[in-house]
Motif scaffolding. Structure first.
Motif, short mmCIF file in Angstrom:
data_model
loop_
_atom_site.label_atom_id
_atom_site.label_comp_id
_atom_site.label_asym_id
_atom_site.label_seq_id
_atom_site.Cartn_x
_atom_site.Cartn_y
_atom_site.Cartn_z
N HIS A 269 0.82 -1.22 0.00
CA HIS A 269 0.00 0.00 0.00
C HIS A 269 0.86 1.27 0.00
N PRO A 270 1.65 1.47 -1.05
CA PRO A 270 2.59 2.60 -1.06
C PRO A 270 1.93 3.97 -0.96
N TYR A 271 0.68 4.09 -1.45
CA TYR A 271 0.05 5.41 -1.42
C TYR A 271 -0.49 5.78 -0.03
N LEU A 272 -0.25 4.90 0.95
CA LEU A 272 -0.59 5.26 2.33
C LEU A 272 0.64 5.76 3.08
N ALA A 273 1.78 5.86 2.38
CA ALA A 273 3.03 6.26 3.03
C ALA A 273 2.91 7.66 3.62
N THR A 274 3.54 7.86 4.77
CA THR A 274 3.49 9.18 5.41
C THR A 274 4.85 9.89 5.32
N SER A 275 5.79 9.29 4.60
CA SER A 275 7.06 9.96 4.30
C SER A 275 7.62 9.30 3.04
N PHE A 276 8.64 9.92 2.45
CA PHE A 276 9.19 9.32 1.23
C PHE A 276 10.00 8.06 1.54
N ARG A 277 10.62 8.07 2.69
CA ARG A 277 11.34 6.87 3.11
C ARG A 277 10.33 5.71 3.26
N ASP A 278 9.20 6.07 3.86
CA ASP A 278 8.13 5.09 4.03
C ASP A 278 7.64 4.61 2.66
N PHE A 279 7.50 5.56 1.72
CA PHE A 279 7.03 5.21 0.37
C PHE A 279 7.96 4.16 -0.26
N TRP A 280 9.28 4.40 -0.14
CA TRP A 280 10.21 3.48 -0.78
C TRP A 280 10.38 2.16 -0.03
N SER A 281 9.82 2.10 1.20
CA SER A 281 9.82 0.80 1.87
C SER A 281 8.53 0.05 1.55
N HIS A 361 -2.82 12.25 8.42
CA HIS A 361 -3.58 12.47 7.19
C HIS A 361 -2.87 13.48 6.29
N ALA A 362 -2.38 14.55 6.92
CA ALA A 362 -1.70 15.60 6.14
C ALA A 362 -0.43 15.05 5.50
N ALA A 363 0.33 14.27 6.27
CA ALA A 363 1.59 13.71 5.74
C ALA A 363 1.31 12.78 4.57
N ALA A 364 0.28 11.94 4.71
CA ALA A 364 -0.06 11.00 3.63
C ALA A 364 -0.48 11.77 2.38
N LEU A 365 -1.22 12.86 2.60
CA LEU A 365 -1.69 13.66 1.47
C LEU A 365 -0.52 14.36 0.77
N VAL A 366 0.40 14.90 1.55
CA VAL A 366 1.56 15.59 0.97
C VAL A 366 2.40 14.60 0.16
N VAL A 367 2.64 13.43 0.73
CA VAL A 367 3.46 12.43 0.01
C VAL A 367 2.75 11.99 -1.27
N PHE A 368 1.44 11.73 -1.17
CA PHE A 368 0.70 11.26 -2.35
C PHE A 368 0.71 12.33 -3.45
N ALA A 417 -12.22 5.68 -8.32
CA ALA A 417 -12.99 5.78 -7.08
C ALA A 417 -12.82 4.53 -6.23
N ILE A 418 -12.80 3.36 -6.88
CA ILE A 418 -12.61 2.11 -6.12
C ILE A 418 -11.29 2.16 -5.35
N MET A 419 -10.23 2.56 -6.06
CA MET A 419 -8.91 2.57 -5.43
C MET A 419 -8.82 3.63 -4.34
N LEU A 420 -9.41 4.81 -4.57
CA LEU A 420 -9.35 5.87 -3.55
C LEU A 420 -10.14 5.46 -2.31
N LEU A 421 -11.32 4.86 -2.53
CA LEU A 421 -12.13 4.43 -1.38
C LEU A 421 -11.42 3.33 -0.60
N TYR A 422 -10.82 2.39 -1.34
CA TYR A 422 -10.12 1.28 -0.69
C TYR A 422 -8.94 1.81 0.14
N HIS A 423 -8.18 2.73 -0.46
CA HIS A 423 -7.03 3.29 0.27
C HIS A 423 -7.49 4.16 1.43
N GLY A 424 -8.57 4.91 1.22
CA GLY A 424 -9.12 5.73 2.30
C GLY A 424 -9.56 4.86 3.46
#
Lengths: 469, 318
Positions: A269-281, A361-368, A417-424
């Motif tokens: 679930h990379p789009y739930l990352a709250t930092s870029f380091r988190d994204f790449w993990s 929420h803000a961190a996830a939004l900024v990273v996304f 919408a399916i993907m956004l709802l699922y990730h949300g």
């Protein structure tokens, strides 16, 4: 042979049907996997098989010789790396180098131009050369012992679920698995089926459903002047590439699990990352860890001072960008992520933001949002196009929601919408009642529904994006 | 429950087969229509070097031009209607038009149906040509016929799924489809006569909001005309039939100046034929039915025949 094709379905049913007969005896198992894998790989073009065999044999013999002549193992490692990178450079980067050289020659006062070679790019070359290279490096480091059986080696290297688009499986985990007796349980098969169906859904319904809209947006000669439209298109592309690649990984892991093997998790679930380091993990984990272990750490990692660690990070990300494609736009994509990781290391902004109320929420939004901006370089065919799209996204022509109404039908937005709802839903993680009692009924019903969606709601049958890498 | 756990793979697959079977039976009848349309568009996309005369344009040209009628006036001509619904003149489409022309034909003609909408960015972004080109999973006609056997698992769009499976009147939306008649030469004949010429007026006006004729698209089209002329291809353009109401909406809101376009088109080497597009009865303001299409094409054929003869032999290097 594409995973999302009828011929693959027939191939898979036959192979999995024969698997109980093949898996019991070691040599028969390896022969079965190697034969099936070369049949699968050669289906595209039988000539590709020779390159796979050649590249693999160099590493098989180099690793064997390292054990036999330990005093020459450095030389043998260099031969192996040169052979692998040489193959990759020839087939993937030669024309890119020639194009760049041709652009430079006039500046040097040379009139003549080099003719591009136009060599065919063998499918999955970037994946199997990296996998093969990691084998000799691990043998060199003494982390694994080389196998003496060439079938054992090729069963690892060419194993059909992962040969063309990963996950990049390490020899240290896979050679042992292939050596040991394998006896998949009913639970393995069930988990395998779940992974395969989820993977097909991500690929056929989500990624293929979004692909024509993204392609139309980027193929258009006149860029649509609307910020709203381009943010939606980039969100679509983000989930297209995620659905495409993580879908492939899920199918590969599912087939392996059905056979009784374990491939590593490739996307978390990379789009739930709250930092870029988190994204790449969380994004393409098997490749990220490959670059960490075989590029970043050998360069010195973060052990040689602050500036050196940033330089190592940039080098790794730029190489990773170039690995994805022979174009400067991919390097640009790598640079965007390198810059984000560097800024994050210096400012520690995610830690500070996470400490605030609603900070997660803000961190996830900024990273996304930043990842979406990075994808522009990945998807654009030139920096000029990327610049135009970015300018639109930053509102140089206004939000212009009318363009969205005009160019996108509500049905186009369903996969997004399916993907956004699922990730949300995953992000907010609401406390749902645990329905243990209903699991045995609901799970098969849900999985059957996903199979139905793959059959009836599938998008145009496109090849997997990562096949080109 | 434990037993159910043991057989969950079999349960899942059985349930999936039952769901798919039920869906196939529920939508089987309509699928035939959808498949006919798929085959029609796919056949067009498969044409390569087959025609001496190619008709191009959007849905208006697709419905209004009858190749058979055009070929009656010229025994050695083979005309194909290569028009696609909502199609704009993108580079991909223009290249595809040229690919349909037989390079060995003694005379090669491209007939362009020019509508203001076909010169807008939206027409380039979303149209039947691009959609079908991306959609077709099979590249060969053999594959397409093989696909007939897969008709029961033919994919559907989400909104179509709603109409077919959930909505109370699943057949209502397909009435228009039943009026269609697909011809092998690319003509889409419509068996409709209802003269509701005003009904789409507002829709037409709205389609030009923020989406007017783009000068870059026009220039690109003119560049193709110049290139084609250099290759010895005759390029003839006309405005397909349209009601007076829709014509006035187009002229007012689309930013299309027919006389300026005509002058630029002729300067590029093309030939404009004026056949008074409002003289024909349309069923919805911009499309004509079968009889009017035949009448319009016969008129166009007469105009074509009156043009000075320009026979160009194909360049052997092509």
């Amino acid at each position: 042979m594409l995973f999302n094709s009828l011929e693959f379905l027939a191939f898979l049913i036959i192979f999995l049907g024969l698997w109980p007969l093949l898996r019991r005896q070691r040599n028969r198992r390896w022969i079965g996997i190697v034969a099936a894998s070369f049949f699968f790989y050669g289906w595209w073009d039988w000539r590709f098989c020779f390159l796979l065999v050649g590249s693999g044999l160099v590493d098989f013999f180099a690793a064997g010789a390292m054990q036999r002549y330990p005093q020459r193992k450095k030389l043998l490692l260099l031969v192996s790396i040169a052979a692998n990178l040489g193959t990759l450079a020839t087939f993937k980067y030669l024309d890119f180098a020639i194009d760049n050289l041709n652009a430079l020659l006039p500046a040097l006062g040379i009139d003549s131009q080099l003719a591009p070679m136009r060599l065919m790019l063998p499918i999955g070359i970037s994946f199997y050369t990296f996998q093969s290279m990691s084998y000799t490096i691990d043998v060199y480091r003494g982390q694994i012992a080389p196998t003496r059986n060439v079938l054992h080696f090729f069963a690892y290297l060419a194993m059909f679920p992962q040969v063309v688009a990963g996950p990049v499986v390490r020899a240290s985990s896979m050679l042992d698995q292939l050596d040991a007796p394998v006896c998949p349980t009913e639970r393995d098969r069930w988990e395998g089926l779940q992974l395969m169906v989820r993977g097909f859904f991500k690929k056929m319904v989500i990624a293929d459903g979004l692909a024509p809209l993204v392609a139309a947006a980027f193929d258009n000669t006149t860029v649509v002047p609307s910020a709203a439209y381009w943010w939606i298109i980039m969100a679509m592309f983000a989930f297209q590439i995620y659905g495409d690649f993580s879908g492939y990984s899920d199918i590969a892991r599912g087939i392996a699990r059905w056979m009784g093997y374990d491939f590593p998790l490739n996307f978390n679930h990379p789009y739930l990352a709250t930092s870029f380091r988190d994204f790449w993990s969380r994004w393409h984990i098997s490749l990220s860890t490959w670059f960490r272990d075989y590029v970043y750490v050998p360069l010195g990692g973060s052990q040689r001072g602050v500036w050196r660690s940033h330089a190592n990070l940039w080098a790794t990300m730029l190489i990773s960008g170039l690995w994805h494609g022979a174009a400067w736009t991919f390097v640009g994509w790598g640079a965007v992520h390198a810059a984000c990781l560097s800024i994050e290391r210096i400012t520690h902004w995610p830690r500070r933001l996470l400490a605030l109320p609603g900070g997660r929420h803000a961190a996830a939004l900024v990273v996304f949002a930043t990842v979406l901006l990075g994808w522009v370089f990945f998807r654009a065919t030139s920096f000029a196009q990327a610049g135009t799209v970015l300018a639109m996204m930053f509102g140089t022509h206004g939000l212009n929601t009318a363009a969205v109404h005009q160019l996108l039908h509500w049905r186009d937005l369903v996969p997004l919408a399916i993907m956004l709802l699922y990730h949300g839903w995953l992000h907010f993680d609401p406390p749902l009642p645990r329905l243990h009692w209903a699991g045995p009924v609901l799970q098969p019903a849900a999985l059957a529904m996903l199979i139905w969606c793959c059959v009836y709601l599938r998008g145009p049958g496109n090849a997997f994006i990562y096949f080109q890498f | 429950m434990k037993r159910l756990m043991q057989y969950r793979i079999a349960c899942t697959l059985t349930l999936a087969v039952l769901l798919i079977g039920a869906t196939a039976l529920r939508r089987g009848a309509d699928d035939g229509e959808a498949l006919k349309a798929d085959l029609f568009w796919a056949q067009k996309l498969s044409w390569r070097a087959e025609a001496s005369c190619v008709i191009a344009g959007d849905s208006r040209a697709c419905r209004a031009l009858v190749p058979n009628v055009l070929d009656k006036t010229h025994s050695r001509r083979r005309t194909l209607n290569f028009a696609f619904d909502s199609s704009g003149y993108s580079a991909a489409y223009l290249n595809a038009i040229e690919a349909v022309l037989d390079p060995h034909a003694t005379e090669r003609i491209v007939l362009l149906g020019i509508t203001p909408y076909s010169l807008t960015p939206t027409a380039l972004a979303t149209n039947e040509f691009e959609y079908r080109r991306n959609w077709m999973p099979f590249q060969s006609m053999a594959g397409l016929y093989a696909k007939q056997s897969l008709r029961y698992v033919h994919p559907m769009r989400v909104d179509q799924a709603y109409d077919d499976l959930i909505a109370a009147m699943p057949k209502a939306a397909t009435n228009a489809e039943r009026d269609r008649e697909f011809h092998d030469d690319g003509w889409l004949a419509m068996n409709r006569h209802d003269g509701r010429e005003n009904v789409y007026a507002e829709h037409y006006r709205a389609s030009f909001e923020g989406n007017t004729v783009d000068s870059e698209i026009v220039e690109q089209l003119l560049q193709y005309v110049r290139d084609w002329r250099e290759k010895g291809i005759r390029v003839i353009a006309f405005r397909p039939p349209v009601s007076e109401i829709i014509l006035s909406i187009e002229n007012e809101y689309s930013g299309f100046d027919e006389s300026a376009f005509r002058a630029a088109f002729e300067a590029a080497g093309g030939r404009w034929i004026d056949i008074e597009p409002t003289r024909y009865v349309t069923y919805d303001g911009s499309h004509v039915g079968r009889e009017e299409a035949e009448r319009f094409t016969a008129n166009l054929a007469k105009n074509l025949a009156s043009l000075p003869i320009e026979r160009v032999f194909a360049d052997s290097s092509n």
